[in-house]
Enzyme design. Sequence first.
Site, PDB file in Angstrom:
ATOM      1  N   ILE A 188       4.674   4.384  -1.451  1.00  0.00           N
ATOM      2  CA  ILE A 188       5.594   4.868  -2.475  1.00  0.00           C
ATOM      3  C   ILE A 188       5.232   6.312  -2.813  1.00  0.00           C
ATOM      4  CG2 ILE A 188       6.478   4.547  -4.821  1.00  0.00           C
ATOM      5  CD1 ILE A 188       6.115   1.580  -4.497  1.00  0.00           C
ATOM      6  N   ALA A 248       1.392   9.786  -4.538  1.00  0.00           N
ATOM      7  CA  ALA A 248       1.879   8.660  -3.738  1.00  0.00           C
ATOM      8  C   ALA A 248       0.817   7.568  -3.759  1.00  0.00           C
ATOM      9  CB  ALA A 248       2.129   9.098  -2.297  1.00  0.00           C
ATOM     10  N   LYS A 249       1.155   6.409  -3.303  1.00  0.00           N
ATOM     11  CA  LYS A 249       0.151   5.345  -3.118  1.00  0.00           C
ATOM     12  C   LYS A 249       0.677   4.400  -2.042  1.00  0.00           C
ATOM     13  CE  LYS A 249      -3.858   4.136  -4.890  1.00  0.00           C
ATOM     14  NZ  LYS A 249      -4.876   5.052  -5.399  1.00  0.00           N
ATOM     15  N   GLY A 250      -0.256   3.755  -1.368  1.00  0.00           N
ATOM     16  CA  GLY A 250       0.126   2.763  -0.374  1.00  0.00           C
ATOM     17  C   GLY A 250      -0.664   1.500  -0.597  1.00  0.00           C
TER      18      GLY A 250
END
Length: 428
Positions: free
Chosen positions: A71, A116-118
Amino acid sequence: MTATGRSGSAPARTTMSGKSIVESQFERAANLIGLDQYMRRILMRPFREVQVEVPVRMDDGRIEVFTGYRIQHNGARGPCKGGIRYHPEADHDEVLGLAAIMTWKTALMDIPFGGAKGGVTVDPKKLSKLELERLTRRFTQRISIVLGPYRDIPAPDVNTNAQVMAWILDEFSSRHGYTPAAVTGKPVSLGGTLGREEATGRGVMYVMMEYARDFGIPLKGSRVVIQGFGNVGGHLARLLHAEAGAKVIAVSDVSGGVVNEKGLDVPALLAHTAAGKPVVEWPGGGGRAIANTEIWTIPCDWLVPAALGGVITRETNARTIDCKVVVEGANEPTTPIADLILEERGIPVIPDFLANAGGVTVSYYEWSQNLQQYRWTHEQVNRELHATITKAYVGVRDLAKQRGVTFRTAAYAIALQRVAEAERLRGN
Ligand code: NAD
């Protein structure tokens, strides 16, 4: 698990989700700076969300399918930046909340990145090393279209490390040519930077040092309790012990903890856990073993949650925690209601996106070194980290004092202002 079954569905949550934690804290700061409604909408919502199904060939020949997310919350100030976590409870809401925090963290540190992050919903402890590698490579393939050194740059987070980053680099480079700046937190021999592994713990210590000086709680000899003994908690304990002369009196990991009022022998405990043994089984130095929840009951000067989110809550420990300061080493360890309770009780909280920003700051140095193909010394990394995080701390401290708000609200206000300005200058 069937051949096509989805693995790792998240257990029901008992605390507020990461997304709702971030939303309520966002509103307080947005009100403080009088942010326009349309800008609140832009800044609250993600720029882009990618959800992928990740089929992985297991060692016994079956295929399991995991769900993964990347995201990108905001990229107005630079390429999106944020870690990838592997955890059974990693889901859309959690990843979104963490992506937003990355936007505020990079803005607060004033480094040229967005957020962002995953995450992949998986329990990596149930995977062999080869399965973990295959999962990482497949996940990278599926999200690589939105990655890149000027687009979105992953890094390690919970249950991912330099080796996982090396696989991501290899997979990404096999399609795009050798691209070390595509990922940070890499092994040093693959273009990683000196000082990255300890950077988050070191940054937490630098912030504590500043706070200690300003608010008269000298770190030397003070009592520190740390939940989590992984990358952040482990390095923080080591550095506080070795460089700040603090007394780390209790630490815990997922299996339990140890406490010693006289101060733990941190190097010996680190050697114990480095051999793969849980903290709770450490026999050393006259301490005693404790159950996981007991960590919140130990009176101390500094309490540092450095494991997972949502651990300080109204229902559990917010009314009983007995410390002078909470330092958020983990992301989102305090729910908003618990945050208010701590405020009422006069216990200050140094918020996550200030306290734990050392990791992404040194990731920025790694990215810069990769783009310039130039190496910094460890001393240079530490010096720059100290300067960057101290400057951010001073800005937060001064605004908090000026406006009579918490450090968290002040930190949000500074970050929101910077991202909103970038959005406006881009024409939004
Ligand atoms: P890690 O996987 O290296 O370590 C996590 C530690 O927490 C382990 O010791 C684990 O046993 C412990 N833990 C897990 N569940 C627990 C529980 N229920 N009770 C007690 N201990 C428990 O992860 P990390 O990289 O140290 O990250 C920890 C936190 O810091 C996360 O919230 C992460 O998002 C945040 N963070 C990490 C970095 C970084 O650079 N690694 C940067 C910023 C923020």
